[in-house]
Design an enzyme around this catalytic site. Structure first.
Site, PDB file in Angstrom:
ATOM      1  N   LYS A 191     -10.130 -36.812  35.066  1.00 35.84           N
ATOM      2  CA  LYS A 191      -8.859 -36.341  35.620  1.00 35.84           C
ATOM      3  C   LYS A 191      -8.348 -35.196  34.750  1.00 35.84           C
ATOM      4  O   LYS A 191      -7.775 -35.422  33.692  1.00 35.84           O
ATOM      5  CB  LYS A 191      -7.843 -37.490  35.637  1.00 35.84           C
ATOM      6  CG  LYS A 191      -6.517 -37.093  36.260  1.00 35.84           C
ATOM      7  CD  LYS A 191      -5.422 -37.120  35.215  1.00 35.84           C
ATOM      8  CE  LYS A 191      -4.114 -36.563  35.700  1.00 35.84           C
ATOM      9  NZ  LYS A 191      -4.106 -35.087  35.714  1.00 35.84           N
ATOM     10  N   GLU A 266      -7.044 -39.693  21.609  1.00 36.28           N
ATOM     11  CA  GLU A 266      -6.989 -38.479  20.782  1.00 36.28           C
ATOM     12  C   GLU A 266      -5.616 -37.870  21.049  1.00 36.28           C
ATOM     13  O   GLU A 266      -5.405 -37.218  22.064  1.00 36.28           O
ATOM     14  CB  GLU A 266      -8.134 -37.557  21.191  1.00 36.28           C
ATOM     15  CG  GLU A 266      -8.625 -36.699  20.068  1.00 36.28           C
ATOM     16  CD  GLU A 266      -7.826 -35.433  19.973  1.00 36.28           C
ATOM     17  OE1 GLU A 266      -6.753 -35.464  19.334  1.00 36.28           O
ATOM     18  OE2 GLU A 266      -8.260 -34.431  20.546  1.00 36.28           O
ATOM     19  N   CYS A 300      -4.206 -29.711  19.378  1.00 35.54           N
ATOM     20  CA  CYS A 300      -3.844 -30.961  18.702  1.00 35.54           C
ATOM     21  C   CYS A 300      -4.087 -30.828  17.207  1.00 35.54           C
ATOM     22  O   CYS A 300      -3.354 -31.373  16.397  1.00 35.54           O
ATOM     23  CB  CYS A 300      -4.629 -32.127  19.283  1.00 35.54           C
ATOM     24  SG  CYS A 300      -6.393 -31.844  19.335  1.00 35.54           S
ATOM     25  N   GLU A 400       5.338 -32.813  16.475  1.00 41.61           N
ATOM     26  CA  GLU A 400       4.374 -31.872  17.040  1.00 41.61           C
ATOM     27  C   GLU A 400       5.104 -30.921  17.995  1.00 41.61           C
ATOM     28  O   GLU A 400       5.737 -31.375  18.946  1.00 41.61           O
ATOM     29  CB  GLU A 400       3.285 -32.628  17.800  1.00 41.61           C
ATOM     30  CG  GLU A 400       2.267 -31.690  18.419  1.00 41.61           C
ATOM     31  CD  GLU A 400       1.116 -32.417  19.092  1.00 41.61           C
ATOM     32  OE1 GLU A 400      -0.018 -32.231  18.671  1.00 41.61           O
ATOM     33  OE2 GLU A 400       1.366 -33.187  20.040  1.00 41.61           O
TER      34      GLU A 400
HETATM   35  P1  NAI Z   1       0.445 -35.632  28.595  1.00 45.20           P
HETATM   36  O1  NAI Z   1      -0.078 -36.500  27.527  1.00 45.20           O
HETATM   37  O2  NAI Z   1       1.443 -36.258  29.517  1.00 45.20           O
HETATM   38  O3  NAI Z   1      -0.774 -35.077  29.481  1.00 45.20           O
HETATM   39  C1  NAI Z   1      -2.142 -35.189  29.144  1.00 45.20           C
HETATM   40  C2  NAI Z   1      -2.942 -35.715  30.319  1.00 45.20           C
HETATM   41  O4  NAI Z   1      -2.466 -37.025  30.658  1.00 45.20           O
HETATM   42  C3  NAI Z   1      -2.811 -34.889  31.608  1.00 45.20           C
HETATM   43  O5  NAI Z   1      -4.023 -34.915  32.311  1.00 45.20           O
HETATM   44  C4  NAI Z   1      -1.758 -35.664  32.380  1.00 45.20           C
HETATM   45  O6  NAI Z   1      -1.802 -35.452  33.767  1.00 45.20           O
HETATM   46  C5  NAI Z   1      -2.127 -37.090  32.036  1.00 45.20           C
HETATM   47  N1  NAI Z   1      -1.053 -38.059  32.242  1.00 45.20           N
HETATM   48  C6  NAI Z   1       0.284 -37.833  32.258  1.00 45.20           C
HETATM   49  N2  NAI Z   1       0.954 -38.980  32.490  1.00 45.20           N
HETATM   50  C7  NAI Z   1       0.022 -39.955  32.601  1.00 45.20           C
HETATM   51  C8  NAI Z   1       0.095 -41.372  32.824  1.00 45.20           C
HETATM   52  N3  NAI Z   1       1.250 -41.988  32.985  1.00 45.20           N
HETATM   53  N4  NAI Z   1      -1.061 -42.048  32.836  1.00 45.20           N
HETATM   54  C9  NAI Z   1      -2.246 -41.453  32.664  1.00 45.20           C
HETATM   55  N5  NAI Z   1      -2.371 -40.122  32.463  1.00 45.20           N
HETATM   56  C10 NAI Z   1      -1.257 -39.385  32.437  1.00 45.20           C
HETATM   57  O7  NAI Z   1       1.019 -34.325  27.908  1.00 45.20           O
HETATM   58  P2  NAI Z   1       1.923 -33.136  28.524  1.00 45.20           P
HETATM   59  O8  NAI Z   1       3.107 -33.694  29.216  1.00 45.20           O
HETATM   60  O9  NAI Z   1       1.050 -32.227  29.278  1.00 45.20           O
HETATM   61  O10 NAI Z   1       2.392 -32.407  27.186  1.00 45.20           O
HETATM   62  C11 NAI Z   1       3.454 -32.919  26.412  1.00 45.20           C
HETATM   63  C12 NAI Z   1       3.164 -32.805  24.946  1.00 45.20           C
HETATM   64  O11 NAI Z   1       2.023 -33.574  24.627  1.00 45.20           O
HETATM   65  C13 NAI Z   1       2.819 -31.425  24.446  1.00 45.20           C
HETATM   66  O12 NAI Z   1       3.955 -30.683  24.183  1.00 45.20           O
HETATM   67  C14 NAI Z   1       2.038 -31.733  23.211  1.00 45.20           C
HETATM   68  O13 NAI Z   1       2.898 -31.969  22.134  1.00 45.20           O
HETATM   69  C15 NAI Z   1       1.312 -33.008  23.546  1.00 45.20           C
HETATM   70  N6  NAI Z   1      -0.072 -32.751  23.947  1.00 45.20           N
HETATM   71  C16 NAI Z   1      -1.069 -32.996  23.046  1.00 45.20           C
HETATM   72  C17 NAI Z   1      -2.382 -32.717  23.365  1.00 45.20           C
HETATM   73  C18 NAI Z   1      -3.490 -32.955  22.412  1.00 45.20           C
HETATM   74  O14 NAI Z   1      -4.494 -32.280  22.466  1.00 45.20           O
HETATM   75  N7  NAI Z   1      -3.388 -33.934  21.535  1.00 45.20           N
HETATM   76  C19 NAI Z   1      -2.747 -32.123  24.653  1.00 45.20           C
HETATM   77  C20 NAI Z   1      -1.629 -31.960  25.561  1.00 45.20           C
HETATM   78  C21 NAI Z   1      -0.355 -32.256  25.182  1.00 45.20           C
END
Ligand code: NAI
Ligand code: MG
Length: 496
Positions: A191, A266, A300, A400
């Protein structure tokens, strides 16, 4: 190279690209969402939508998991390891053949500079190449349980492996999860993030062209709430690799708990870069700039906290500011030194952190404001930003930000630097710049981090295990350890 220029010109002229995939990729082909809904993906470089894709829901997730389950039971688990390896090797070659197009699509969809997207695509190919070679080396063990007994173990594939992928490294994160899963004999439901759906779909299509049987790798697009959540909670999923925010990761882990499903998380980071007074100065300057401004800090493992010895501080920070101010900004397809942030929401988040810091009296040495592509006056840009004199417990140092914002803290010596570095809820990576071999390895031993980079931030590749401690998550991707995430050990003890 030629081809990527042509495609970049088409994108500039038309605002989109030809032949983008639409639909999920389920059971070996593209298919519309069960609900027939679509949603838009944006080009962050001009803040406009450029294409639509399938807006999935639980029905599509169920179709994909069912397909992956049948492909696992009936086909893929029994395909000989050497043949799995050949398919993955062909995938690596096909990614390289299609690299220009993949990179242009990745750049347009995520906003990142084309050169960085090209690097990501090379990395994706390399992940398939690496795990192609590992398929037929996944050996078990024998155990000395005494005369008259035979004890041995082997690695079985776990089953259906879900991949929940973020928007900052779409194709690299997809590849580093899908390649080892397939190598181990698992099937996949991926996904991608709703901000960047296209390269994961293209990867599934390439895998099919490389000979992967239908249903072994499926991709369902849509939002986290409508696709991610039902995927994480699906009882037919046997393993979840999640990359993203801490809050969403916690939700995924809770959903997985109800089915006793394995997870690798991660999550975020707030990674320190320690610069000691005896460092090689130019190397450290390059390293610190790259660590925080690559991909506009949306990494990240970004090096977002500079911890520097006092004697070096003033001159070094002055040089950092000069370099930050000279970085070229612009639409990713013009390959600037820094592109936009990925979304309006992310831009607001970054700006909010800096605004609150300003109100608390934190000194912003450079940057600290939103901006636009100087050529078009559009897009979601934030200036390269450096905040100085930051207290260890300040929000800017602890949270972060996921944007081009570096905090600077002063250390009195290496021991103080270590204490500051470890004062974090996160523990993903850490960087060290020093010419002193002993100091470097003393720090490497003391740093709480999944990996430590010495004298080159982001050193290493697919061979090196990657993952976090503390709130940065657990489990490791990449390397041979990443392969074992998709395996379970079966041990056999026999009397003869
Ligand atoms: P997110 O963690 O919500 O999104 C990451 C993935 O999870 C996307 O594919 C999203 O559609 C999916 N997702 C969202 N809600 C979900 C749920 N309830 N169940 C399962 N999957 C779900 O992160 P978002 O909202 O895009 O970004 C917010 C913050 O997260 C960023 O500002 C950053 O600080 C952090 N982040 C960290 C990342 C990393 O590489 N560790 C990558 C992306 C965001
Ligand atoms: Mg997009």
């Amino acid at each position: 190279m030629q081809r990527s220029q042509e495609l970049a010109e088409i994108a500039a002229a038309t605002g989109t690209l030809p032949e983008l995939p639409s639909g999920h990729f389920i059971d070996g082909g593209y298919t519309a969402a069960a609900s027939r809904r679509v949603m838009e993906s944006f080009d962050p470089g001009c803040a406009e939508p450029f294409a639509v894709f399938a807006c999935g829901d639980a029905a599509d997730v169920d179709a994909a998991v069912t397909s992956a389950h049948h492909a696992f039971e009936g086909v893929w688990r029994d395909v000989p390891a050497a043949e799995r390896g050949r398919i993955l090797a062909r995938t690596a070659a096909l990614i390289r053949d299609d690299a220009a197009r993949l990179a242009v699509i990745e750049s347009l969809d995520s906003g990142k500079p084309l050169g960085e997207a090209e690097g990501d695509v090379r990395g994706a190919a390399r992940a398939f190449e690496y795990y192609a070679g590992a398929c037929d080396k996944l050996q078990g063990d024998t155990f000395p349980i005494g005369p008259g007994y035979l004890g041995y173990s082997h690695h079985e594939p776990v089953g259906v492996a879900a991949q929940i992928i973020p928007w900052n490294y779409p194709i690299s994160t997809a590849a580093r999860g899908i390649a080892p899963a397939l190598a181990a004999g698992c099937t996949v439901v991926a996904k991608p993030a709703e901000q960047t759906p296209f390269t994961a779909l293209l990867l599934a299509e390439i895998l099919k062209r490389a000979g992967l049987p239908d249903g072994v790798c499926n991709v369902v697009t849509g939002t986290g709430a409508e696709v991610g959540a039902p995927l994480a909670a699906h009882p037919g999923v046997d393993h979840i690799t999640f990359t993203g925010s801490v809050a969403t990761g916690i939700g995924v882990m809770k959903a997985a708990a109800d089915n006793v499903t394995r997870v690798v998380l991660e999550l975020g980071g707030k990674s320190p870069v320690i610069v000691l007074a005896d460092c090689e100065r130019e190397r450290a300057l390059d390293g610190v700039i790259g660590a925080i401004f690559e991909n506009a800090g949306q990494i990240c493992s970004a090096g977002s906290r500079l911890i520097i010895e006092r004697s070096l501080h003033d001159d070094f920070v002055a040089d950092l500011c000069r370099r930050a101010e000279s970085l070229t900004l612009g639409h990713g397809l013009r390959n600037p030194q820094m592109g936009p942030v990925n979304s309006a929401a992310q831009l607001g988040r970054v700006a909010g952190f800096v605004e609150r810091a300003r109100r608390r009296g934190v000194a912003i040495a450079t940057g600290g404001s939103e901006t636009v592509d100087p050529q078009t006056g559009r897009g979601w840009f934030y200036r390269p930003t450096i905040a100085i004199g930051c207290a260890s417990d300040d929000e800017l140092v602890q949270e972060e930000i996921f944007g081009p914002v570096l905090t600077v803290q002063i250390a009195e010596d290496a021991a103080h630097a270590l204490a500051l570095a470890n004062s974090s809820q996160y523990a993903l990576v850490a960087g060290v710049y020093t010419k002193d071999f002993s100091a470097a390895h003393r720090l490497a031993r003391g740093l709480d981090a999944g990996q430590v980079y010495i004298n080159e931030y982001f050193a290493g590749g697919i061979e090196v295990p990657f993952g976090g401690n503390k709130k940065s998550g657990f489990g490791r991707e990449k390397g041979l350890e990443g392969l074992l995430s998709y395996c379970r050990t079966k041990s056999v003890a026999a009397r003869y």
